[in-house]
Scaffold this active site. Structure first.
Site, PDB file in Angstrom:
ATOM      1  N   ASP A   1       0.840  -1.200   0.000  1.00 53.58           N
ATOM      2  CA  ASP A   1       0.000   0.000   0.000  1.00 53.58           C
ATOM      3  C   ASP A   1       0.878   1.253   0.000  1.00 53.58           C
ATOM      4  OD1 ASP A   1      -2.445   1.623   0.422  1.00 53.58           O
ATOM      5  OD2 ASP A   1      -1.635   1.886   2.436  1.00 53.58           O
ATOM      6  N   ALA A   2       1.858   1.265   0.883  1.00 51.11           N
ATOM      7  CA  ALA A   2       2.753   2.428   0.973  1.00 51.11           C
ATOM      8  C   ALA A   2       3.607   2.568  -0.293  1.00 51.11           C
ATOM      9  CB  ALA A   2       3.655   2.296   2.197  1.00 51.11           C
TER      10      ALA A   2
END
EC number: 3.1.26.-
Length: 133
Positions: free
Chosen positions: A23-24
């Site tokens: 996600d990051a």
């Protein structure tokens, strides 16, 4: 920034941990992509980034790319899709949410395996998919 070596095998890492990292990583790539395209106004950046990082967009990316993924990548996708997160989707249906988690797990897996070129390929395809909508 120096990347620390992990003592864990990415193949044995919890898929939700892979998704957390993915996600990051994906959000970072999206932000860089938008700035490279010349977007500079914070409100505009935020609005445009949401087109790329929504569960619906990520699910669409994954389903489009799925036939092109390698066997190990498909295995990670399945693990990510089937992982029980304990949280619920805020602005997406459960199917899109699961597919988005699977996409993020794939990106996290590739990152932990040091496959930057493969991530770049997938990002290029992902951006084309979102921008072609």
């Amino acid at each position: 920034m120096q990347k620390e070596e992990l003592t864990r095998d990415p193949n044995q890492t919890n898929p939700l941990v892979l998704a957390f990292l993915g996600d990051a990583t994906y959000a970072h790539c999206v932000r860089y992509h938008l700035i490279a395209k010349g977007l500079v106004k914070p409100n505009q950046l935020h609005k445009e980034a949401n087109r790329y990082v929504s569960a619906k967009a990520q699910a669409n990316i994954l389903l489009t790319l799925l036939p092109t993924l390698a066997e190990d990548e498909v295995s990670v996708v399945k693990r990510g899709r089937n992982a029980k997160s304990g949280s619920t989707a805020k602005n997406a249906d459960i199917i899109d949410y699961r597919h988005a988690t699977a996409f993020e797990a794939l990106i996290g897996y590739l990152y932990l395996n040091g496959k930057e070129e493969r991530i770049a390929e997938i990002m290029q395809q992902a951006f084309a998919i979102v921008e072609g909508e």
